[in-house]
Design an enzyme around this catalytic site. Structure first.
Site, PDB file in Angstrom:
ATOM      1  CD  GLU A 263      -2.899  -1.183   2.352  1.00  0.00           C
ATOM      2  OE1 GLU A 263      -2.861  -0.249   3.182  1.00  0.00           O
ATOM      3  OE2 GLU A 263      -3.687  -2.126   2.430  1.00  0.00           O
ATOM      4  CG  HIS A 281      -6.140   0.446   4.573  1.00  0.00           C
ATOM      5  ND1 HIS A 281      -5.018  -0.272   4.884  1.00  0.00           N
ATOM      6  CD2 HIS A 281      -6.948   0.327   5.671  1.00  0.00           C
ATOM      7  CE1 HIS A 281      -5.122  -0.797   6.093  1.00  0.00           C
ATOM      8  NE2 HIS A 281      -6.299  -0.443   6.587  1.00  0.00           N
TER       9      HIS A 281
HETATM   10  C1  MLT Z   1      -6.809  -0.474  11.560  1.00  0.00           C
HETATM   11  O1  MLT Z   1      -6.030  -1.411  11.676  1.00  0.00           O
HETATM   12  O2  MLT Z   1      -7.195   0.172  12.542  1.00  0.00           O
HETATM   13  C2  MLT Z   1      -7.291  -0.060  10.215  1.00  0.00           C
HETATM   14  O3  MLT Z   1      -6.940  -0.970   9.235  1.00  0.00           O
HETATM   15  C3  MLT Z   1      -6.865   1.313   9.836  1.00  0.00           C
HETATM   16  C4  MLT Z   1      -5.400   1.537   9.957  1.00  0.00           C
HETATM   17  O4  MLT Z   1      -4.598   0.663   9.664  1.00  0.00           O
HETATM   18  O5  MLT Z   1      -5.036   2.602  10.413  1.00  0.00           O
END
Ligand code: MLT
Length: 324
Positions: A263, A281
């Protein structure tokens, strides 16, 4: 010495409130330079990160004054929690604060896939009016397969139930008399069974060596040709090249991915496929979830700096164990 180092883009009222009580250094781009991060961490008592900063064992060793790391989010894949345990550094995180948003995005992707909403919207915005091209499928009476029935899986299944879907769940940590599964009238099944029976398969497992590559060529082949796959969990859970193959050969009908192996991802075949929805995401990116997440992590970091235990610790302890 600074009290709080923030190495990513994390802002809001809760962060502003911290600056009036503690010495805070906000460096939103610091995560991009590991060397600079290591140096800055040496004179910080705590560090707040999102998902981009790599909190490695080296960082834990270098940061001699550090008592805690705060992760504004649920996933811990960028944090070496084992090293934190060894170094006596508390890792505070925010396990539940964005679950509703993640479940809601999953429902949005499910509806988008089944009703071809992105394609229809794009075509109509371009001046088209092709109703017969966009005949979709109802969720009502269909079967949702939840892989991982933790908080987000549960909240997604609850919402799917309201749409009249039947629920199958695969979760090696739960037993069939689990009260939440009973409440959902969900059937706890083996993964292979779930894949063979579900009309929509949705992943809600954390990143771990056990979940890496969980959805691969062999498992995709078990799915119905009319079924769709949704991944709002972690990119490595799905083998992307196997998914491309399954979509091209019509082994499955469609997919929606909010998370990717790397990503941001490189543009590839998935970007060109009409039956694929890609989002960057954003499952946790709602005003409500971000404000809850930021508040929770800031509260815990403030508590730790004041010698109080963290409310949400991912380490074995919720007070620093390194005498700092
Ligand atoms: C999380 O793990 O809280 C979500 O995927 C969002 C992020 O990675 O910040």
């Amino acid at each position: 010495m600074i009290d709080i180092l923030i190495s990513e883009n994390i802002s809001g009222a809760a962060v502003d409130a911290l600056t009036s009580r503690f010495k805070v250094s906000r460096q939103p781009d610091l995560w991009e330079n590991q060397e600079a991060l290591l140096e800055a961490a040496q004179s910080a008592r705590t560090l707040i990160v999102r998902n981009k900063t790599l909190v490695t064992g080296d960082l834990m060793c270098a940061a001699k004054h550090m008592i805690a790391v705060g992760r504004a989010g649920a996933g811990l894949d960028n944090i070496d929690v084992k090293s934190a345990n060894q170094a006596g550094v508390v890792v505070a995180f925010t396990p539940d604060q964005n679950s509703i948003s993640a479940a809601e995005l999953t429902m949005g992707l499910m509806l988008g896939l089944m009703r071809k909403i992105p394609q229809a919207a794009q075509d109509t915005s371009a001046g088209g009016w092709h109703r017969h091209q966009f005949v979709g499928t109802e969720l009502y009476g269909k079967t949702l397969g939840i892989i991982g029935a933790g908080k987000i899986g549960y909240l997604t299944a609850m919402r799917a139930r309201a749409f009249g879907m039947n629920i199958l769940a695969y979760d090696p940590f739960l037993s069939s008399d689990n009260v939440l599964l009973c409440e959902l009238r969900a059937e706890l099944v083996e993964l292979e069974d779930l894949l063979a029976r579900a009309d929509v398969v949705s992943c809600h497992v954390p990143a771990s060596p056990h979940t890496k590559g969980l959805i691969n060529r062999e498992r995709l082949k078990l799915m119905k040709p009319t079924a769709c796959l949704i991944n709002t969990a972690r990119g490595p859970v799905v083998v992307e090249e196997d998914l491309v193959e399954a979509l091209k050969s019509k082994t499955i009908a469609g997919a929606a991915l909010d998370v990717r192996i790397s990503e941001p991802p490189k543009s590839g075949e998935l970007n060109q496929m009409p039956n694929v929805i890609l989002t960057p995401h954003i499952a946790a990116f709602t005003h409500e979830a971000q404000s809850r997440v930021t508040r929770a992590v800031c509260d815990d970091i403030a508590r730790l700096l004041e010698g109080k235990p963290a409310k949400y610790a991912a380490t074995k302890f919720n007070l620093p164990q390194n005498g700092r």
